[in-house]
Design an enzyme around this catalytic site. Structure first.
Site, short mmCIF file in Angstrom:
data_model
loop_
_atom_site.label_atom_id
_atom_site.label_comp_id
_atom_site.label_asym_id
_atom_site.label_seq_id
_atom_site.Cartn_x
_atom_site.Cartn_y
_atom_site.Cartn_z
N HIS A 22 0.85 -1.21 0.00
CA HIS A 22 0.00 0.00 0.00
C HIS A 22 0.87 1.24 0.00
CE1 HIS A 22 0.68 -0.57 4.31
NE2 HIS A 22 0.11 0.59 4.59
N HIS B 65 1.33 3.97 1.98
CA HIS B 65 1.83 4.75 3.12
C HIS B 65 3.35 4.88 3.08
CE1 HIS B 65 -2.03 4.00 5.68
NE2 HIS B 65 -2.12 5.10 4.95
N ASP C 253 5.70 4.57 5.21
CA ASP C 253 6.55 3.53 5.82
C ASP C 253 6.46 2.21 5.04
OD1 ASP C 253 3.85 3.38 6.84
OD2 ASP C 253 4.54 1.96 8.34
N HIS C 254 5.85 2.27 3.84
CA HIS C 254 5.76 1.08 2.98
C HIS C 254 6.26 1.35 1.55
CE1 HIS C 254 3.50 -1.25 5.99
NE2 HIS C 254 3.21 -0.03 6.40
N HIS D 52 -7.58 -0.88 5.56
CA HIS D 52 -6.55 0.03 6.08
C HIS D 52 -6.38 1.19 5.10
CE1 HIS D 52 -2.88 1.29 8.11
NE2 HIS D 52 -2.19 1.18 6.98
N ASP E 10 -0.16 -3.98 6.22
CA ASP E 10 -0.89 -3.46 7.39
C ASP E 10 -2.34 -3.95 7.40
OD1 ASP E 10 1.42 -2.14 8.08
OD2 ASP E 10 0.64 -0.12 7.77
N HIS F 46 4.61 -4.80 10.77
CA HIS F 46 4.97 -4.12 12.02
C HIS F 46 5.09 -5.09 13.18
CE1 HIS F 46 4.40 0.11 10.72
NE2 HIS F 46 3.47 -0.37 9.92
FE FE Z 1 2.56 0.69 8.21
ZN ZN Z 2 -0.07 1.58 6.57
#
Ligand code: FE
Ligand code: ZN
Length: 265
Positions: free
Chosen positions: A66, A68, A70-71, A124, A143, A181
């Site tokens: 996805h 985001h 942090d991805h 998400h 996530d 995570h």
């Molecule tokens: Fe994340």
């Molecule tokens: Zn995420």
């Protein structure tokens, strides 16, 4: 030789797992037969490059779950450094930096000789996908599904997320769950508040506490362990429904209540 968690020297699909940022996991996966290598998401380009260097692997692909930061935040730097090809969710092409190939539900993605199915798992984010290696018994859930938890509903409804999670519930128990995570310990203690009588859960919480006290990763999990202990996969549990005051309620409503309680835990 001592193996790190998540490594298997004889597997056809090699999986190298390493911590990134505060609580993300980076994953490099490699087809032993052809050497084809992919990063599952790009939480931290520098950490992924040093992992590649340590392993002596060359990056061929990024597979995003996805959009985001942090991805997908390391996508462009890694593409510039390696010339890799970026695969990501069709429903989110506009938000995946550097995407080359868009995939969605029912598609198959090859890593050399290894085959992954793509599931759409909105909830998400609206475009979230997961990668399912049936033969290699590994799923990369981003996530969507965490150990004893699930992602927050930033762009989806409880109904969408529950539908997404049911796709994962249909997978075999031995499927290993590689999530994005290390949220397990907090998830575990929250889970006990909504299903205190679940003996498998209580045992797992103790185990997770011991692992974290020793600095060990609790990921990967398995679908079987999640089925038995993850409250977000258990809205059909009579004990859980009763603890929430929702006996006999629609499963989506039970799921929504668990998610709401976790948001404020
Ligand atoms: Fe994340
Ligand atoms: Zn995420």
């Amino acid at each position: 030789m001592v193996m790190q968690s998540g490594e298997n020297a004889v597997a056809a699909l090699e999986i190298h797992q390493f911590p990134c940022l505060d609580d993300n996991y980076g994953y490099l996966i490699r087809d032993r037969e052809t050497g084809a290598t992919a990063a599952i998401d790009t939480p931290d380009a520098a950490a992924i490059r040093s992992a590649l260097d340590r392993k002596g692997w060359r990056l061929d692909f990024i597979w995003n779950t996805h959009h985001h930061g942090d991805h997908a935040g390391g996508n462009l730097a890694l593409k510039a450094a390696t010339g890799c090809r970026i695969i990501g969710p069709r429903a989110d092409v506009a938000r995946i930096p550097g995407i080359d190939d868009a995939v969605g539900d029912g598609d198959t993605v090859m890593l050399g000789s290894r085959k992954a199915r793509v599931f759409d798992t909105p909830g998400h984010t609206r475009g979230h996908i997961v990668y399912v290696f049936d033969e290699d018994r590994a799923i990369f859930t981003g996530d969507t599904l965490f150990a004893m938890g699930c992602g927050r509903l930033f762009e989806g409804t409880p109904d969408q997320m529950w539908h997404s999670l049911q796709k994962l519930l249909a997978l075999p128990d031995e499927m290993r769950v590689y999530c994005a995570h290390e949220y397990t310990q907090k998830n575990a203690h929250f889970a006990l508040t909504v299903e205190p009588g679940n003996a498998a859960l209580a045992a797992r919480v103790g185990e997770v506490d011991r692992m974290r006290a020793n600095g060990l990763p609790t990921v990967p999990s398995t679908i079987g362990r999640e089925r038995a202990t993850n409250p977000f996969l258990r809205p059909d549990s009579a004990a859980l429904q009763s603890a929430l005051g929702l006996s006999g309620a629609p499963l989506t409503a039970v799921f929504a209540e668990i998610r709401q309680r976790r948001n404020v835990y």
